[in-house]
Design an enzyme around this catalytic site. Structure first.
Site, PDB file in Angstrom:
ATOM      1  N   ASP A   3       0.863  -1.182   0.000  1.00  0.00           N
ATOM      2  CA  ASP A   3       0.000   0.000   0.000  1.00  0.00           C
ATOM      3  C   ASP A   3       0.898   1.230   0.000  1.00  0.00           C
ATOM      4  OD1 ASP A   3      -2.198   1.841   0.429  1.00  0.00           O
ATOM      5  OD2 ASP A   3      -3.349   0.152   1.175  1.00  0.00           O
ATOM      6  N   HIS A  27       2.328   2.131  -3.083  1.00  0.00           N
ATOM      7  CA  HIS A  27       1.395   3.072  -3.712  1.00  0.00           C
ATOM      8  C   HIS A  27       1.872   4.516  -3.619  1.00  0.00           C
ATOM      9  CE1 HIS A  27      -2.210   0.058  -3.274  1.00  0.00           C
ATOM     10  NE2 HIS A  27      -1.196  -0.433  -3.959  1.00  0.00           N
TER      11      HIS A  27
END
Length: 396
Positions: A220, A243
């Site tokens: 993430d 991310h």
């Protein structure tokens, strides 16, 4: 001569007395978890031994060190609560491992929690949260616990976190929540790129956080920056997979504290799904983002190297046909170069009801597959100077 020798003798006696009185009283006291029953075999539950060690160190009238020697220590959910009587150090030479049974951490949402502790330093250590079983549960759609953040600091002030390694967190590796004056340096946080919600560092409702020297490889956000973050400085960051570095998501609540004074400098992104990102929900909010600087950044095959997304609405639930109330202003992108994995390297999708203002681009050089990349702008005002690749769509 005798008088001089007598004076010297009195001086030495006085110094010895002062050292005896103050030197010993200020010496650091060390509390070894092994003496409180911890076992370094990786099999025996050492949770209570760690908690007892902390309680003893925390009650010390002098600077105290909680000492974890080499070895593997099995820990379930553990709370290390303050306030403590004096400065406290946690020196970890071993590896702390979570139970393989992910249900063993319960539904508290944390694994290791420091709460209401001031003047705290955590040095070294490896945390292995054994997250694979939990990720598999999440992906299967079965009933699962909420998942645990590996190490969390709540309502803590004057904190140093140095040399920490965290692998395979169930969820976020490191959380800094409602803290002041925190230094994070020389850490490494790693989880597979397909592990869900394994953010590297999450900061929210905190002031004066500095992150220097971090290798973040996650499933993430490498760093996620939540509401109420103020005076955050990040440098020498390596991100990817992951991310990217994200401010947000913001604006999920109508009443929400803003994000201000954030700097990211000297960073390298490699193969990440985003580079530097600001995202907000497409719904009403009084939140804001202001005074942000992204500079001296290298992108290596990164999707969406520069992006503002104010239409964040996962699964189109709770926000269709609405616009973001989060006001974004005074954001500078300076000396950002490298390669984009998407044809559109720069995306500014700002709110129609609250357009982005004061967005500045300076010396941007991003290419896509050895060709010219593109940029897109919606509802934005600002300025562009220097070398600009792709051609800037930001206008004053």
């Amino acid at each position: 001569m005798a008088i001089i020798n007598h004076c010297v003798c009195l001086l030495l006696i006085s110094l010895f007395f002062m050292i005896s009185l103050f030197g010993l009283s200020n010496a650091a006291a060390t509390y070894n978890v092994m003496k409180y029953g911890a076992k370094a075999d990786g099999k025996t539950d050492s949770t209570q031994a760690f908690v007892k060690t902390w309680a003893a160190a925390c009650s010390s009238a002098q600077t105290a060190t909680m000492y974890v020697p080499k070895g593997r220590f099995l820990l379930k959910a553990a709370v290390f609560r303050g306030p403590c009587k004096s400065r406290i150090n946690v020196q970890i030479y071993g590896t702390l491992i979570a139970p393989t049974d992910y249900w063993a951490l319960g539904n508290s949402g944390y694994w290791i929690l420091f709460i209401k502790v001031n003047r705290l330093a955590v040095f070294g250590g490896t945390l292995d949260a054994k997250g694979a079983g939990f990720w598999a549960c999440r992906k299967s759609g079965k009933s699962c616990p909420v998942g645990a953040r590996s190490i969390t600091f709540n309502w803590a002030n004057d904190v140093v976190i140095s040399g920490l390694v965290s692998i395979n967190s169930q969820q976020t590796h490191l959380v800094i929540n409602s803290c002041n004056n925190v230094v994070v340096r020389n850490i490494k946080l790693v989880a597979p790129d397909d592990s869900p919600n394994t953010d590297g560092i999450h900061v929210q409702t905190s002031t004066g956080v500095t992150i220097t020297g971090a290798t973040l490889q996650t499933g993430d956000d490498c760093v996620s920056i939540g509401p109420g973050t103020k005076n955050l400085y990040m440098s020498n960051i390596k991100c990817g997979p992951g991310h990217g570095v994200s401010i947000g998501s913001l604006g999920k609540a109508v009443n929400e504290a803003g994000v201000q004074n954030v700097t990211l400098t000297n960073a390298v992104f490699t193969g990440s799904d985003n580079g530097v990102r600001i995202k907000s929900w497409a719904r009403p909010s009084n939140g804001f983002v202001t005074n942000i600087l992204f500079q001296n950044i290298m992108m290596r095959n990164v999707e969406n190297p520069i992006i503002i997304d104010q239409n964040y609405c996962p699964n189109n639930e709770g926000c269709p046909n609405q616009s973001s109330g989060v006001k974004i202003s005074q954001v500078t992108y300076k000396n950002i170069q490298g390669t984009s994995a998407t044809a559109e390297a720069v995306t500014f999708d700002c709110s129609p009801s609250n357009p982005c203002r004061g967005i500045r681009l300076q010396d941007i050089k991003l290419t896509y597959m050895n060709t010219v990349a593109t940029s897109s702008c919606k509802n934005i005002g600002g300025s562009s100077t220097g070398v600009l690749m792709p051609q800037s769509c930001v206008r004053s």
